[in-house]
Design a protein around this motif. Structure first.
Motif, PDB file in Angstrom:
ATOM      1  N   ASN A 119       0.823  -1.221   0.000  1.00  0.00           N
ATOM      2  CA  ASN A 119       0.000   0.000   0.000  1.00  0.00           C
ATOM      3  C   ASN A 119       0.857   1.271   0.000  1.00  0.00           C
ATOM      4  O   ASN A 119       0.332   2.370   0.104  1.00  0.00           O
ATOM      5  N   GLY A 120       2.190   1.107  -0.065  1.00  0.00           N
ATOM      6  CA  GLY A 120       3.097   2.253  -0.109  1.00  0.00           C
ATOM      7  C   GLY A 120       3.696   2.622   1.234  1.00  0.00           C
ATOM      8  O   GLY A 120       4.627   3.424   1.304  1.00  0.00           O
ATOM      9  N   TRP A 121       3.166   2.065   2.313  1.00  0.00           N
ATOM     10  CA  TRP A 121       3.714   2.359   3.640  1.00  0.00           C
ATOM     11  C   TRP A 121       5.074   1.704   3.818  1.00  0.00           C
ATOM     12  O   TRP A 121       5.373   0.665   3.226  1.00  0.00           O
ATOM     13  N   VAL A 122       5.880   2.308   4.681  1.00  0.00           N
ATOM     14  CA  VAL A 122       7.130   1.713   5.145  1.00  0.00           C
ATOM     15  C   VAL A 122       7.018   1.638   6.657  1.00  0.00           C
ATOM     16  O   VAL A 122       6.695   2.637   7.314  1.00  0.00           O
ATOM     17  N   ILE A 123       7.251   0.439   7.207  1.00  0.00           N
ATOM     18  CA  ILE A 123       7.152   0.250   8.660  1.00  0.00           C
ATOM     19  C   ILE A 123       8.450  -0.322   9.201  1.00  0.00           C
ATOM     20  O   ILE A 123       9.204  -0.965   8.478  1.00  0.00           O
ATOM     21  N   LYS A 124       8.691  -0.057  10.487  1.00  0.00           N
ATOM     22  CA  LYS A 124       9.862  -0.593  11.177  1.00  0.00           C
ATOM     23  C   LYS A 124       9.413  -1.571  12.239  1.00  0.00           C
ATOM     24  O   LYS A 124       8.436  -1.332  12.944  1.00  0.00           O
ATOM     25  N   VAL A 125      10.161  -2.660  12.337  1.00  0.00           N
ATOM     26  CA  VAL A 125       9.911  -3.713  13.312  1.00  0.00           C
ATOM     27  C   VAL A 125      11.220  -3.977  14.045  1.00  0.00           C
ATOM     28  O   VAL A 125      12.289  -4.000  13.420  1.00  0.00           O
ATOM     29  N   ALA A 126      11.131  -4.178  15.343  1.00  0.00           N
ATOM     30  CA  ALA A 126      12.337  -4.523  16.106  1.00  0.00           C
ATOM     31  C   ALA A 126      12.933  -5.819  15.551  1.00  0.00           C
ATOM     32  O   ALA A 126      12.192  -6.746  15.218  1.00  0.00           O
ATOM     33  N   PRO A 127      14.258  -5.896  15.408  1.00  0.00           N
ATOM     34  CA  PRO A 127      14.879  -7.089  14.830  1.00  0.00           C
ATOM     35  C   PRO A 127      14.841  -8.299  15.767  1.00  0.00           C
ATOM     36  O   PRO A 127      14.826  -8.154  16.985  1.00  0.00           O
TER      37      PRO A 127
END
Length: 70
Positions: free
Chosen positions: A44-52
């Protein structure tokens, strides 16, 4: 915000964010060698960050994510 990560029948990673009622495929994941998580680009075009993570988690899994402004 919370997001639910799961793999669909073809093995593609999907993300559902209930608070925003957003469901999208992960198009690209930027990861360090041997680590799962980091930055994900969604369909959908979003960029998200997730803890590694040290290893890839079992799916489905609910994780805290942060939307990255582009």
């Amino acid at each position: 915000m919370k997001a639910i990560f799961r793999k669909n029948s073809s093995g593609t990673l999907e993300v559902y964010i209930p608070k925003k009622d957003v469901e999208a495929l992960v198009l690209e994941e930027i990861e360090r060698e041997g680590v799962w998580g980091g930055t994900f680009k969604l369909s959908n075009g979003w960029v998200i960050k997730v803890a590694p993570f040290d290893i890839e988690p079992r799916f489905p899994i609910t994780l805290e994510v942060k939307k990255v402004d582009q």
